[in-house]
Design an enzyme around this catalytic site. Structure first.
Site, PDB file in Angstrom:
ATOM      1  N   SER A  83       0.801  -1.228   0.000  1.00 44.46           N
ATOM      2  CA  SER A  83       0.000   0.000   0.000  1.00 44.46           C
ATOM      3  C   SER A  83       0.839   1.287   0.000  1.00 44.46           C
ATOM      4  O   SER A  83       0.720   2.119  -0.897  1.00 44.46           O
ATOM      5  CB  SER A  83      -0.931  -0.033   1.206  1.00 44.46           C
ATOM      6  OG  SER A  83      -1.531   1.210   1.410  1.00 44.46           O
ATOM      7  N   ASP A  85       8.567  -1.984  10.716  1.00 44.28           N
ATOM      8  CA  ASP A  85       8.299  -3.259  11.392  1.00 44.28           C
ATOM      9  C   ASP A  85       9.075  -3.514  12.688  1.00 44.28           C
ATOM     10  O   ASP A  85       8.488  -3.707  13.733  1.00 44.28           O
ATOM     11  CB  ASP A  85       8.585  -4.427  10.449  1.00 44.28           C
ATOM     12  CG  ASP A  85       7.834  -4.331   9.132  1.00 44.28           C
ATOM     13  OD1 ASP A  85       7.137  -3.318   8.899  1.00 44.28           O
ATOM     14  OD2 ASP A  85       7.930  -5.266   8.324  1.00 44.28           O
ATOM     15  N   GLU A 102      16.960  -0.911  -0.632  1.00 47.38           N
ATOM     16  CA  GLU A 102      15.780  -0.693   0.210  1.00 47.38           C
ATOM     17  C   GLU A 102      16.161   0.239   1.375  1.00 47.38           C
ATOM     18  O   GLU A 102      15.426   1.150   1.716  1.00 47.38           O
ATOM     19  CB  GLU A 102      15.329  -2.064   0.727  1.00 47.38           C
ATOM     20  CG  GLU A 102      14.025  -2.085   1.450  1.00 47.38           C
ATOM     21  CD  GLU A 102      13.676  -3.486   1.937  1.00 47.38           C
ATOM     22  OE1 GLU A 102      14.514  -4.410   1.770  1.00 47.38           O
ATOM     23  OE2 GLU A 102      12.582  -3.652   2.491  1.00 47.38           O
TER      24      GLU A 102
HETATM   25  C1  DGY Z   1       7.655  -7.452   5.169  1.00 54.85           C
HETATM   26  O1  DGY Z   1       7.279  -8.513   4.681  1.00 54.85           O
HETATM   27  O2  DGY Z   1       8.800  -7.224   5.556  1.00 54.85           O
HETATM   28  C2  DGY Z   1       6.714  -6.347   5.252  1.00 54.85           C
HETATM   29  O3  DGY Z   1       7.232  -5.221   5.844  1.00 54.85           O
HETATM   30  C3  DGY Z   1       5.421  -6.752   5.908  1.00 54.85           C
HETATM   31  O4  DGY Z   1       4.482  -5.996   5.263  1.00 54.85           O
END
Ligand code: DGY
Length: 462
Positions: free
Chosen positions: A46, A190, A427
Site C-alpha cells: 500500500s 516493522d 531498500e
Molecule cells: C515485510 O514482509 O517485511 C513487510 O514489511 C510486511 O508488510
C-alpha cells in the site's frame, strides 16, 4: 541493472540516475500496479505504491494514476486500504505470509471476496499526498494529461475520503485524532525499537512452523527482523484472524494496540492534501468541514504525545497505558504533520541536526538513521533499527520544504541523491558505510529519486 560489486563508481549524472531509476520502475511494472521489489516483495504494497505513484508521475502521469486506482479497487467495505494486494501469479514460495495464510475473504465479509486477495492490515496513508502530486505534475505538463488528471482526482476522491474516515473512526474510537495500529507491520517500520516494549508484553501461543522466505532474498539474515520478532508478528496475525478482523473485538482483546505518531502525522499531511483534492473535485462543503476537523483533532492529539525529554513525539501503548519512548525517526511526527507549534519545530530541527540523527559525525552521509545511534536498540544493519531509508528522507525533505526550511531540505536532497549514486536503489542503507542493504531495485527508492531529480530547487552539493 548494475550489481553491487560493479556499482561503486558513484559518478552518474542526474540524467543517468533518472534513467536507471526509470529502468527499476519498468522492471517491477506489472501493468497497472508495481511490485515493491523484484524478489523480496513480489506483490503490491500500500504505502510503497503511493510513493511509486509519485515517481511514476515523472514518467507517465496516467500510469501513476492507475497505480493508485488499482490499489483503491481492493479497498475493504469499511474503507480500509489493505497493506498488501497479493499477486496471484507470484510463485507460492516467494513471500510469506501469502494470500492463503491471510485468507481474509473467508475471515471477514468486509474483505474483497474474490482474487486478488489482500492482507487484513493497513499501512500509512501516503495516498492522498501521492494523488495530489500526480495531479500537479499533470497540470504542469498541460493538455490532455491535465484533463485526465482532473478526472483521476474525481474518481479517487471518494476512495480517499472513505479511507481517511476509516482511520479516524474504526482506528480512533477515542476521538484522539491519532491512529491505533494492531501490528508493527501497519506502522511500516516493522522491527523499530518503537515497538520493543509493547511487543515484549505479547505472549506467543501455539504457532505452526512457518518458512522465512524473506531471508532467501537478502545477503545476510541480520538485515531482516529476527525469528523472535516473526513469531510475534505471526501470532498477532493469528489473533486478528481469530477475531474475524472485527475492529471492535480487536479493540477489546488484542494485546498490541498502539497510537502510532508517524502514521498519524502522515494522515494529517494527507488530510491537507485531501482538502485540496476536495476543492479540485468540487466536493460538498460538508466533506471539507469534516476534513478540517480531522486535521485540527490530529494536531491536538500529536501535541499530547510531545515528549519534552526527547524533544520528539512518542507513540503510546494503549494496553499498558504508557508512552513508548524510543528515540527513532518517527519522533519527527510534528514536522511531517505540519502546522504545529513553532517552538516544537525549533526543537525538532535541533535534534535532527544533532549527533542523535543527521549530525552524527560517524555517518557516511549526514542523513538521519531510522533509529538514533544513541538508542539502546540501535543496530546499523537491521531493517528499521538503524539503517537510513531513502523513502523516509523523501518524507522529511517534503516536510522540511512545507515548513519553509528550504536550506535544510536542499541539503537533505543533495546527500540523499549522493547516496543513491551507487545505482543499487537499495531498500535501506548502512548509515556509517553507506552500503546498500535489503533488496536492490526497490521501487519506492527509485521513485523518490525521480521526484528529487524533477524538483526545481537546487540540491546542495555534497
Ligand atoms: C515485510 O514482509 O517485511 C513487510 O514489511 C510486511 O508488510
Amino acid at each position: 541493472m548494475q550489481t553491487r560489486a560493479s556499482s561503486r563508481e558513484m559518478s552518474a549524472t542526474p540524467e543517468q540516475l533518472a534513467a536507471r531509476a526509470g529502468r527499476v520502475l519498468r522492471l517491477n511494472d506489472m501493468g497497472d500496479w508495481t511490485r515493491a521489489a523484484p524478489n523480496l516483495y513480489p506483490h503490491q504494497w500500500s504505502w510503497d505504491s503511493a510513493f511509486i505513484a509519485i515517481g511514476l508521475a515523472h514518467l507517465d502521469t496516467r500510469r501513476a494514476a492507475k497505480e493508485l486506482l488499482a490499489l483503491f479497487s481492493h479497498q475493504w467495505r469499511t474503507g480500509k486500504i489493505p497493506h498488501i494486494v497479493f499477486n496471484p501469479e507470484a510463485p507460492p514460495e516467494s513471500y510469506f505470509p501469502g494470500a492463503e495464510h491471510w485468507a481474509c475473504a473467508s475471515t471477514s465479509s468486509d474483505a474483497p471476496p474474490a482474487p486478488p486477495y489482500t492482507s487484513c492490515l493497513c499501512q500509512p496513508p501516503v495516498h492522498a499526498i501521492a494523488a495530489l502530486r500526480v495531479w500537479e505534475v499533470a497540470q504542469r505538463n498541460g493538455g490532455e494529461e491535465a484533463i485526465a488528471a482532473q478526472a483521476f482526482l474525481q474518481e479517487a476522491y471518494p476512495s480517499l475520503l472513505r479511507w481517511h474516515r476509516y482511520l479516524l473512526t474504526y482506528r480512533d474510537p477515542e476521538g484522539s485524532g491519532l491512529v491505533t495500529i494492531y501490528h508493527p507491520w501497519e506502522s511500516g517500520t516493522d522491527n523499530s525499537p518503537r515497538w520493543d516494549t509493547a511487543l515484549a508484553a505479547v505472549e506467543v501461543g501455539d504457532l505452526a512452523p512457518y518458512p522465512r522466505h524473506d531471508l532467501q532474498h537478502v545477503a545476510n539474515a541480520s538485515q531482516r527482523p529476527t525469528d523472535a520478532d516473526y513469531d510475534r508478528y505471526l501470532w498477532l496475525v493469528k489473533l486478528i484472524k481469530n477475531a474475524g478482523c472485527d475492529e471492535m473485538s480487536i479493540y477489546r482483546y488484542h494485546p498490541f494496540l498502539v497510537k502510532d505518531v508517524l502514521f498519524s502525522a502522515i494522515l494529517m499531511a494527507a488530510n491537507e492534501a485531501l482538502l485540496e483534492i476536495a476543492e479540485i473535485a468540487d466536493a460538498p462543503e460538508e466533506d471539507r468541514t469534516t476534513v478540517r476537523n480531522w486535521i485540527e483533532r490530529g494536531r491536538k492529539g500529536l501535541e499530547v504525545r510531545w515528549n519534552p525529554d526527547l524533544s520528539l513525539c512518542s507513540d503510546y501503548d494503549l494496553r499498558a497505558e504508557r508512552p513508548l519512548s524510543a528515540c527513532t525517526i518517527a519522533g519527527f511526527a510534528p514536522l511531517i504533520a505540519g502546522g504545529g507549534r513553532s517552538d516544537h519545530l525549533g526543537d525538532l530541527l535541533r535534534i535532527f541536526d544533532s549527533r542523535a540523527f543527521a549530525g552524527n559525525p560517524d555517518l557516511r552521509w549526514p542523513l538521519p538513521p531510522s533509529t538514533s545511534p544513541g538508542e539502546s536498540g540501535f543496530q546499523p544493519r537491521s531493517y528499521w533499527r538503524g539503517p537510513v531509508w531513502p523513502v523516509m528522507n523523501w518524507l522529511l525533505w517534503w516536510s522540511l520544504k512545507r515548513s519553509g526550511e528550504k536550506k535544510r531540505a536542499a541539503r537533505l536532497k543533495g546527500y540523499s541523491l549522493a547516496q543513491l549514486l551507487d545505482g543499487c536503489f537499495g531498500e535501506y542503507y548502512e548509515p556509517f558505510t553507506g552500503e546498500a542493504l535489503g533488496s536492490d531495485d526497490q521501487s519506492w527508492t527509485a521513485a523518490v529519486a525521480l521526484d528529487w531529480l524533477a524538483d526545481e530547487e537546487v540540491a546542495e552539493k555534497p
